[in-house]
Design a protein around this motif. Structure first.
Motif, short mmCIF file in Angstrom:
data_model
loop_
_atom_site.label_atom_id
_atom_site.label_comp_id
_atom_site.label_asym_id
_atom_site.label_seq_id
_atom_site.Cartn_x
_atom_site.Cartn_y
_atom_site.Cartn_z
N ARG A 147 0.92 -0.82 -0.26
CA ARG A 147 0.56 0.12 0.16
C ARG A 147 0.62 1.53 0.13
N TYR B 83 -2.00 7.04 2.22
CA TYR B 83 -3.02 7.67 2.22
C TYR B 83 -3.02 9.27 2.57
N SER C 98 -8.32 2.94 -0.79
CA SER C 98 -6.50 2.41 -0.89
C SER C 98 -6.11 1.45 -1.38
N GLN D 3 -3.99 0.20 -5.38
CA GLN D 3 -2.69 -0.57 -5.51
C GLN D 3 -2.89 -1.71 -5.58
#
Length: 390
Positions: free
Chosen positions: A196, A199, A332, A336
């Motif tokens: 990931r 953010y 997310s 990803q």
């Protein structure tokens, strides 16, 4: 034509060859022929000698500088190989045992020299080759077959699954296998979930419209569907500019029940996602609808749409993205597993990819860790009448 064998020459040999040209009255071609060299090699030696004598072009490297550069490049290559090799095999090496080390070497021999791996693992090449010649044991044969299945599951997941989801999928397919074994086989093949990225918030809450209290209060696990919905907006980069995506998720199953895409971030974008959710689910009155404090959700038109269907508005506290963590987690995952791996040329290309990811992969196929590693649709099918998940 037979390939010329590469030879190596020391500094003294090169110096004498150059002297034959300069002082022996012979041409470059003649000296090269006499010494079984190529013309280009001898000419390069002569140019390098000029550089070493301080007569070469500005910026040219001397022989000593070239040797140092070559040494450093080899050192960097060695350190990089060590890092990459230990990164791929660190978990396996901790399990110890010669067989484990040889299995790792066998899986990585296309990427790293055998001599290098033997040095890193403190094993002999003769031992490795002897291990290779041994007849395959029942366990090794089982591992080989299972490794192929593990790789197939990882590929079918669009190379997004880590060991927990691969293990869950194998169990569903009837494979009686431990999680530890799946981890080992994935590491040996260099398979892993996508990592990931950090953010970044994009919410614009700088407006004077009324905001609702946080009624949801981070209760992300309702007992029934159509009890709590969460919604938000994200953006996808394309060569034609931003494409905006609004989604509505049912917290019960984490299913995306409504979505909308547009090249403009406005009320029509969020109203489109809400309209799809309402038509597909027909929720009862009293449903909690949670969003951030973005201006699109605070607008009168959106608030009127919620009130008309008897939905209770809930909004995150100021500056607290965790109040809407579930939909943020979905974005997310989406980025990803799809967005960051694709260079979208047009909006239409991005639209089709997003549609396929949401409706085909995420809702119906992707195993969700919060749901016991089943997909949102299958979670609803197992818990509720079949018509609800249609």
């Amino acid at each position: 034509m037979e390939r010329r064998k590469r030879r190596s020459f020391n500094a003294e040999f090169k110096a004498e060859a150059i002297r034959l040209v300069r002082e022996g009255g012979k041409s470059v071609s003649q000296v090269a022929k006499d010494l079984d060299l190529t013309d280009s090699a001898l000419r390069n030696w002569m140019k390098q000698a000029e550089v070493d004598a301080g007569k070469g072009p500005a910026g040219a490297l001397t022989t000593a500088e070239r040797e140092e550069f070559t040494r450093l490049r080899k050192e960097v290559r060695q350190l990089t190989m060590e890092r990459d090799f230990l990164k791929k095999g660190g978990g396996l090496l901790r399990e110890g045992g010669l067989d484990v080390k040889f299995e790792l070497m066998d899986a990585q021999k296309a990427l790293f020299p055998v001599k290098f791996m033997c040095e890193q693992l403190s094993v002999s090449r003769s031992g490795y080759y002897a291990w290779q010649r041994r007849p395959e044991s029942a366990r090794q044969a089982s591992d080989r077959v299972l490794a192929e299945e593990v790789a197939r599951v990882h590929q079918e997941s669009r190379r997004t699954y880590g060991s927990p989801r691969v293990h869950a999928e194998l169990r569903t397919r009837g494979q009686r296998v431990s999680r530890k074994r799946v981890v080992r086989l994935m590491r040996a093949q260099g398979l892993a979930a996508r990592r990931r990225r950090r953010y970044v918030t994009t919410t614009d809450s700088r407006h004077r419209r009324p905001v609702a209290p946080n009624v949801l209060a981070r209760d992300f696990s309702p007992a029934q569907p159509n009890t709590s919905w969460v919604t938000d907006i994200t953006y996808v980069d394309t060569r034609e500019g931003w494409l905006y995506l609004a989604v509505v998720l049912d917290l019960f199953s984490r299913k995306v029940v409504g979505w909308s895409m547009s090249d403009t971030i406005d009320r029509h974008l969020v109203l489109g996602a809400l309209d799809m959710a309402l038509k597909s689910r027909q929720p009862p009155r009293g449903l909690v609808h949670h969003s951030d404090r973005g201006s699109q959700y605070a607008r009168e038109e959106y608030q009127q749409a919620l009130a008309a269907r008897g939905m209770e508005c809930s909004m995150s506290r100021k500056g607290n993205c965790w109040d809407n963590a579930v939909v943020e987690s979905f974005f997310s995952t989406l980025k990803q597993e799809l967005v960051y791996t694709t260079d979208f040329t047009t909006h239409q290309q991005a639209r089709l990819a997003l549609f396929e990811y949401i409706e085909v992969f995420y809702n119906r196929q992707r195993r969700h860790s919060t749901l016991g590693y089943v997909s949102p649709v299958n979670f609803e099918l197992a818990a509720l009448p079949q018509k609800l998940a249609a």
